[in-house]
Write a protein that holds these residues in place. Structure first.
Motif, PDB file in Angstrom:
ATOM      1  N   VAL A  16       0.574  12.450   1.247  1.00  0.00           N
ATOM      2  CA  VAL A  16       0.908  13.394   2.314  1.00  0.00           C
ATOM      3  C   VAL A  16      -0.169  13.356   3.388  1.00  0.00           C
ATOM      4  N   LEU A  17      -1.438  13.298   2.962  1.00  0.00           N
ATOM      5  CA  LEU A  17      -2.535  13.220   3.921  1.00  0.00           C
ATOM      6  C   LEU A  17      -2.397  11.991   4.803  1.00  0.00           C
ATOM      7  N   LYS A  18      -2.079  10.859   4.210  1.00  0.00           N
ATOM      8  CA  LYS A  18      -1.928   9.622   4.989  1.00  0.00           C
ATOM      9  C   LYS A  18      -0.817   9.761   6.018  1.00  0.00           C
ATOM     10  N   LEU A  19       0.299  10.391   5.622  1.00  0.00           N
ATOM     11  CA  LEU A  19       1.397  10.588   6.566  1.00  0.00           C
ATOM     12  C   LEU A  19       1.011  11.542   7.693  1.00  0.00           C
ATOM     13  N   VAL A  20       0.329  12.628   7.338  1.00  0.00           N
ATOM     14  CA  VAL A  20      -0.105  13.591   8.356  1.00  0.00           C
ATOM     15  C   VAL A  20      -1.056  12.922   9.338  1.00  0.00           C
ATOM     16  N   MET A  21      -2.020  12.180   8.828  1.00  0.00           N
ATOM     17  CA  MET A  21      -3.006  11.545   9.699  1.00  0.00           C
ATOM     18  C   MET A  21      -2.351  10.465  10.566  1.00  0.00           C
ATOM     19  N   MET A  22      -1.370   9.738  10.003  1.00  0.00           N
ATOM     20  CA  MET A  22      -0.652   8.740  10.790  1.00  0.00           C
ATOM     21  C   MET A  22       0.117   9.434  11.916  1.00  0.00           C
ATOM     22  N   PHE A  23       0.803  10.529  11.592  1.00  0.00           N
ATOM     23  CA  PHE A  23       1.550  11.280  12.591  1.00  0.00           C
ATOM     24  C   PHE A  23       0.620  11.821  13.667  1.00  0.00           C
ATOM     25  N   GLU A  24      -0.515  12.390  13.260  1.00  0.00           N
ATOM     26  CA  GLU A  24      -1.473  12.930  14.217  1.00  0.00           C
ATOM     27  C   GLU A  24      -2.002  11.832  15.131  1.00  0.00           C
ATOM     28  N   GLY A  25      -2.244  10.660  14.573  1.00  0.00           N
ATOM     29  CA  GLY A  25      -2.719   9.537  15.383  1.00  0.00           C
ATOM     30  C   GLY A  25      -1.700   9.136  16.429  1.00  0.00           C
ATOM     31  N   LYS A  26      -0.432   9.092  16.039  1.00  0.00           N
ATOM     32  CA  LYS A  26       0.640   8.753  16.980  1.00  0.00           C
ATOM     33  C   LYS A  26       0.763   9.824  18.061  1.00  0.00           C
ATOM     34  N   ALA A  27       0.633  11.076  17.668  1.00  0.00           N
ATOM     35  CA  ALA A  27       0.756  12.170  18.631  1.00  0.00           C
ATOM     36  C   ALA A  27      -0.412  12.162  19.608  1.00  0.00           C
ATOM     37  N   ASN A  28      -1.590  11.818  19.143  1.00  0.00           N
ATOM     38  CA  ASN A  28      -2.768  11.835  20.002  1.00  0.00           C
ATOM     39  C   ASN A  28      -2.802  10.676  20.985  1.00  0.00           C
ATOM     40  N   GLU A  29      -2.029   9.613  20.725  1.00  0.00           N
ATOM     41  CA  GLU A  29      -1.997   8.484  21.655  1.00  0.00           C
ATOM     42  C   GLU A  29      -1.438   8.915  23.009  1.00  0.00           C
ATOM     43  N   ASN A  30      -0.428   9.777  22.980  1.00  0.00           N
ATOM     44  CA  ASN A  30       0.212  10.218  24.218  1.00  0.00           C
ATOM     45  C   ASN A  30      -0.522  11.380  24.876  1.00  0.00           C
ATOM     46  N   ASN A  31      -1.237  12.170  24.100  1.00  0.00           N
ATOM     47  CA  ASN A  31      -1.929  13.349  24.609  1.00  0.00           C
ATOM     48  C   ASN A  31      -3.407  13.282  24.242  1.00  0.00           C
ATOM     49  N   PRO A  32      -4.215  12.614  25.062  1.00  0.00           N
ATOM     50  CA  PRO A  32      -5.638  12.551  24.712  1.00  0.00           C
ATOM     51  C   PRO A  32      -6.262  13.944  24.736  1.00  0.00           C
ATOM     52  N   LYS A  33      -7.245  14.146  23.860  1.00  0.00           N
ATOM     53  CA  LYS A  33      -7.924  15.441  23.764  1.00  0.00           C
ATOM     54  C   LYS A  33      -8.709  15.704  25.048  1.00  0.00           C
ATOM     55  N   PRO A  34      -8.487  16.848  25.679  1.00  0.00           N
ATOM     56  CA  PRO A  34      -9.218  17.144  26.911  1.00  0.00           C
ATOM     57  C   PRO A  34     -10.706  17.338  26.625  1.00  0.00           C
ATOM     58  N   SER A  35     -11.516  16.941  27.587  1.00  0.00           N
ATOM     59  CA  SER A  35     -12.959  17.120  27.425  1.00  0.00           C
ATOM     60  C   SER A  35     -13.403  18.318  28.253  1.00  0.00           C
ATOM     61  N   GLY A  36     -14.534  18.865  27.885  1.00  0.00           N
ATOM     62  CA  GLY A  36     -15.065  20.009  28.608  1.00  0.00           C
ATOM     63  C   GLY A  36     -14.551  21.318  28.035  1.00  0.00           C
ATOM     64  N   PRO A  37     -14.962  22.415  28.650  1.00  0.00           N
ATOM     65  CA  PRO A  37     -14.542  23.723  28.140  1.00  0.00           C
ATOM     66  C   PRO A  37     -13.058  23.964  28.407  1.00  0.00           C
ATOM     67  N   PRO A  38     -12.424  24.790  27.582  1.00  0.00           N
ATOM     68  CA  PRO A  38     -11.009  25.078  27.801  1.00  0.00           C
ATOM     69  C   PRO A  38     -10.823  25.848  29.105  1.00  0.00           C
ATOM     70  N   PRO A  39      -9.639  25.714  29.723  1.00  0.00           N
ATOM     71  CA  PRO A  39      -9.405  26.430  30.980  1.00  0.00           C
ATOM     72  C   PRO A  39      -9.400  27.936  30.759  1.00  0.00           C
ATOM     73  N   GLU A  40      -9.803  28.667  31.767  1.00  0.00           N
ATOM     74  CA  GLU A  40      -9.811  30.129  31.684  1.00  0.00           C
ATOM     75  C   GLU A  40      -8.378  30.630  31.710  1.00  0.00           C
ATOM     76  N   ARG A  41      -8.126  31.715  30.980  1.00  0.00           N
ATOM     77  CA  ARG A  41      -6.787  32.279  30.917  1.00  0.00           C
ATOM     78  C   ARG A  41      -6.828  33.714  31.431  1.00  0.00           C
ATOM     79  N   ASP A  42      -5.710  34.127  31.999  1.00  0.00           N
ATOM     80  CA  ASP A  42      -5.609  35.517  32.429  1.00  0.00           C
ATOM     81  C   ASP A  42      -4.508  36.202  31.603  1.00  0.00           C
ATOM     82  N   ILE A  43      -4.348  37.470  31.789  1.00  0.00           N
ATOM     83  CA  ILE A  43      -3.393  38.251  31.003  1.00  0.00           C
ATOM     84  C   ILE A  43      -1.969  37.713  31.153  1.00  0.00           C
ATOM     85  N   ALA A  44      -1.594  37.274  32.335  1.00  0.00           N
ATOM     86  CA  ALA A  44      -0.228  36.805  32.597  1.00  0.00           C
ATOM     87  C   ALA A  44       0.104  35.534  31.830  1.00  0.00           C
ATOM     88  N   SER A  45      -0.902  34.717  31.462  1.00  0.00           N
ATOM     89  CA  SER A  45      -0.632  33.457  30.770  1.00  0.00           C
ATOM     90  C   SER A  45      -0.543  33.617  29.270  1.00  0.00           C
TER      91      SER A  45
END
Length: 94
Positions: free
Chosen positions: A63-92
């Protein structure tokens, strides 16, 4: 995700403390530091998502191998953003 309070994909000491308290097994700071050190091999003060999955499923789990394979495929299209997370306000907020 529930215990990743800063949305950086890692669980720090206070997040682990909160998680253990919610599970009904509170630990001291020293016990938590030892747990984190065992999970990360002593190289980090936070538990990454991959380390968390390894601990929960075991290193040889199919199961771990499948999860990690899936996560790897998902991360190819959406690279992890660098830097601090964007600020959020109440409306978001959901």
């Amino acid at each position: 995700m529930e215990f990743d309070l800063n949305n950086q994909g890692e669980i720090d000491l206070m997040s682990v403390k909160r998680m253990m308290e919610k599970l009904g097994a509170p630990k001291t700071h020293l016990e938590l530091k030892k747990m984190i050190s065992e999970v990360t091999g002593g190289v980090s003060e936070t538990i990454s998502y991959q380390d968390f999955v390894n601990v929960m499923l075991g290193k040889r789990s199919a199961v771990l191998k499948l999860v990690m394979m899936f996560e790897g495929k998902a991360n190819e299209n959406n690279p992890k953003p660098s830097g601090p997370p964007p600020e959020r306000d109440i409306a978001s907020l959901p």
